[in-house]
Write a protein that holds these residues in place. Sequence first.
Motif, PDB file in Angstrom:
ATOM      1  N   THR A 270      87.370 -69.158 -55.931  1.00 26.66           N
ATOM      2  CA  THR A 270      87.711 -67.781 -55.582  1.00 26.66           C
ATOM      3  C   THR A 270      88.994 -67.359 -56.292  1.00 26.66           C
ATOM      4  O   THR A 270      89.098 -66.245 -56.816  1.00 26.66           O
TER       5      THR A 270
ATOM      6  N   LYS B 149      95.181 -66.783 -49.339  1.00 27.92           N
ATOM      7  CA  LYS B 149      96.218 -66.148 -48.532  1.00 27.92           C
ATOM      8  C   LYS B 149      97.574 -66.312 -49.192  1.00 27.92           C
ATOM      9  O   LYS B 149      98.117 -67.419 -49.269  1.00 27.92           O
TER      10      LYS B 149
ATOM     11  N   SER C 236      92.208 -58.769 -52.575  1.00 30.80           N
ATOM     12  CA  SER C 236      92.436 -57.889 -51.424  1.00 30.80           C
ATOM     13  C   SER C 236      93.898 -57.495 -51.325  1.00 30.80           C
ATOM     14  O   SER C 236      94.237 -56.510 -50.678  1.00 30.80           O
TER      15      SER C 236
ATOM     16  N   GLY D 213      92.615 -71.899 -48.328  1.00 32.81           N
ATOM     17  CA  GLY D 213      93.084 -70.653 -48.920  1.00 32.81           C
ATOM     18  C   GLY D 213      94.585 -70.549 -49.099  1.00 32.81           C
ATOM     19  O   GLY D 213      95.074 -69.531 -49.589  1.00 32.81           O
TER      20      GLY D 213
ATOM     21  N   SER E 236      86.329 -60.719 -42.175  1.00 38.17           N
ATOM     22  CA  SER E 236      87.297 -61.499 -41.404  1.00 38.17           C
ATOM     23  C   SER E 236      87.540 -62.876 -41.998  1.00 38.17           C
ATOM     24  O   SER E 236      88.424 -63.613 -41.562  1.00 38.17           O
ATOM     25  N   LEU E 237      86.747 -63.245 -43.032  1.00 42.61           N
ATOM     26  CA  LEU E 237      86.892 -64.555 -43.658  1.00 42.61           C
ATOM     27  C   LEU E 237      87.945 -64.484 -44.762  1.00 42.61           C
ATOM     28  O   LEU E 237      87.785 -63.769 -45.742  1.00 42.61           O
ATOM     29  N   VAL E 238      89.025 -65.241 -44.590  1.00 42.15           N
ATOM     30  CA  VAL E 238      90.117 -65.274 -45.567  1.00 42.15           C
ATOM     31  C   VAL E 238      89.943 -66.496 -46.453  1.00 42.15           C
ATOM     32  O   VAL E 238      89.958 -67.631 -45.978  1.00 42.15           O
ATOM     33  N   THR E 239      89.758 -66.275 -47.761  1.00 43.56           N
ATOM     34  CA  THR E 239      89.559 -67.394 -48.692  1.00 43.56           C
ATOM     35  C   THR E 239      90.782 -67.648 -49.565  1.00 43.56           C
ATOM     36  O   THR E 239      90.848 -68.672 -50.232  1.00 43.56           O
TER      37      THR E 239
ATOM     38  N   SER F  56      95.871 -62.546 -52.488  1.00 46.53           N
ATOM     39  CA  SER F  56      95.041 -62.793 -51.307  1.00 46.53           C
ATOM     40  C   SER F  56      93.638 -62.245 -51.526  1.00 46.53           C
ATOM     41  O   SER F  56      93.431 -61.299 -52.283  1.00 46.53           O
ATOM     42  N   LYS F  57      92.686 -62.853 -50.836  1.00 52.90           N
ATOM     43  CA  LYS F  57      91.306 -62.372 -50.871  1.00 52.90           C
ATOM     44  C   LYS F  57      90.640 -62.674 -49.542  1.00 52.90           C
ATOM     45  O   LYS F  57      90.716 -63.784 -49.026  1.00 52.90           O
ATOM     46  N   ASN F  58      90.003 -61.652 -48.993  1.00 54.10           N
ATOM     47  CA  ASN F  58      89.227 -61.863 -47.774  1.00 54.10           C
ATOM     48  C   ASN F  58      87.894 -61.138 -47.883  1.00 54.10           C
ATOM     49  O   ASN F  58      87.779 -60.096 -48.529  1.00 54.10           O
TER      50      ASN F  58
END
Length: 848
Positions: free
Chosen positions: A386, A362, A398, A563, A357-360, A352-354
């Motif tokens: 990403t 998941k 993340s 994502g 608050s923006l999750v790119t 996961s990467k955020n």
Amino acid sequence: MGEVRVTHLSALRHPAVVAALVFAALTALWSQLGSPISLITQIAIYTLYGAGVNLLVGYTGLVPFGASVFFGCASYAAAFFILGRYGNDLVSLLFATAFSAVLALAIGAIILRRKGLYFSLLTLAFSQIAFEIAFKWTAVTGGENGLQSVHRTSFTSAWSFHIFVVAVTVACIWLLWRIAHSPFGRVLQAIRDNEQRASSLGYDVHRFRHSALILTGTFVGLGGALLTLMLEGVYANNLSWQHAGDSLLMTVLGGVHHALGPLWGAIAFILLEDRLSAITENWWLVFAPILMLFALTSPEGMQGLWQRLLGRQRWTLVRPDIPPRPAVIAPFASSAAGFERGKLLLQTLRLSKNFGSLVTAKSIDLEVRCGVLHSIIGPNGAGKTTFFNMLSGALKPSGGRIVFDGTEVTQLPMHARARLGIGRSFQILSVFPNLTVFENVRVAVQAQRKGSGRLLTDAYALDAINARTWSILDAVGLADVAAEQCVNLPHGAKRLLEIGITLAIDSKLLLLDEPLAGLAEADRVIVADLIKKLAQTHGVLLIEHDIDRVLAISDRISVLHQGRMIADGKPSEVAANPDVIAAYLGAAKDGAQAPPAAIERIAHARAAVLLEANRVSAGYGGSTVLESVDLTVHAGEAVALLGRNGVGKTTLLRSLCGTLTISNGDIVFEGRPIARLKPYEINRLGISLVPEGRRLFPNLTVTENLQLAARPGGLALNAVFELFPRLRERRSAKAESLSGGERQMVAIARALMVPSRLILLDEPFEGLAPAVVKEVMDALIKLRGEVAMVIVEHHAELVLPIVDRAYVLVNGQIAFSGDATILERDHELQARLLGVVQTEAAQARGAA
């Protein structure tokens, strides 16, 4: 077969030989004039000073404003050594040089945490600290009067010392030239050109830069110690900010991208200072305009100006030759150890990467196996790049884990992953533009071998590395242009070169990020065939927007959307997956608008032509994205511009509004050619762009954002608020606090605050909730007939009901133009041009 150009540097053109001849000539001239030889000695010392600095500036790309910290501190070190009776003057040179190297080691540990302007300012800060200490610690340093009576014991006359200094300077120039051609020096040049790419090959960029700074400190420190012996004393002024940049100034004046630039700069600087200061105390008033003239007319300095007069311009930091091409080039063979088809090579677990608050990304789970061509597709903004950045180490996840060949690499830096066998290409071309094609690949081959940090070995004398380089160049079809500078290659050849660089590090896994982007069809076939061959001996993970070709050549496909992984399997399974079809073609939205009345469409089609683009071609950095595109927009007409991601929709909008210069064709607006006008000039004629991403001023309110754009003839604020009622309620809110839909409304409203005749909207519905989409769509329907619109959108079903005509781009060319109703009703045509479909033609092309 083309002929590879191989040239050799004659002995008389060696920088050390040229420097020796120049110093001999200056010495003879000064002797004839009867002038003090110390001035030429000073030139030699400052040549050494500048050459040490140029190791950082020219070869590494670091710009030290305060290299004087090494020069001045070494000067004091030599004086302290002699005055303390620890040894003679020759031993003091060794001590001061070693002291300066250790000082560079310590300072580098601090200032190399930053780069660019911050690095430059930190060097200046250290120099100023040293000046304050030297100037005010009178009991130790002598303060303003400095330290005197530092007598030379080995060189009693100015002439004997002069000969010694010239000999030392020439020897150091020879040594620096040898370092520049060593494996270490070639890595420095690669880092200068492209730091991220060098790291992706396995080079520890920080370590190489730190080593370069230590070398600079060593050579500069030797120059400072020599100055102490020449003056037989030492003074603090060399550390002051007024003189901190002298060496940099001389280097730039002579030519920062030339090995002998410091020599020409030192001669000009010191001779002009000597002559002008004898005429006036304000000699800088004369010298400064000379510097300004060179900065404006010859950025490559004195040597660059001389080259221009001779009609041949090139950097002379290294010789222009490459190793001779073998009579027979050994075929390329993957040297990835332990290859086993089907073996699990890479695994991601809930990755996961955020960004705030923006999750790119998941919770992505993915497996990549050896010998499998595994592709990742997804709409724009799905998180594909990403994901690649997390796999290669350019971004830290993340959450989740990455396991490569049985080793967890989640926290490893990029260069460490590259050494394990993860190689990647980049969406935007990432090569070393100022190196030759051969050197681009050679420096990548070198990365995986021992000895990449050797200082004195000739890089071109490493036969095994050279042979491997030729094999890779031959495999990607670039052996015939090996001696060309990379910047001169066409875009397709650069793409092939990037794949060659990725291959060169003996990768087990190849991460290929849009390798077909911007290529002509012939080049697409070549690159696609090469990728298929590589997949037979490597693990390959491919991101690509050419869906037809991806479906034809892939063994496995994974689909990302917003994502998340929404599909994973064989190409035929993925192409038929309803979720994938919805992601590309979109699903029916609530509140879809009824088509405009036929009579209204006819009226718009009969209106005067507002904008006409004829055979427009455009691209980036030599690539061709658009090819011979024709487009017409009538007054008051709404036109949809459709196509898959990466086909050139945004490029066409940028061409129409002037932010991208077209390479061919013409654009006419209301009878006036606008292709060569500036963007603001085009905007004042009546063309406004609503860019993807909105691009508002975050710290200004809604009203302030709109008022900035307002011009006579545009909509009034009240009219804007009637069009977008929600903005009236939010008019005092800062743009940074608005929702995505509200920002989009402000972006459209801003374009209406000017007297626009044509509005270009780039993905106006992207990332908006269905209810907000309806609000924006209602506003666009109200504008139909009032202002012409070109709407870029990847969800065809959203925009086709509200426009008059549609254009569809496929690989930079118009594949459909006509009534929007025709395209809206022909779902098979939509699927073929816009969706995920494996046509017989695509299958045949992939099998060719």
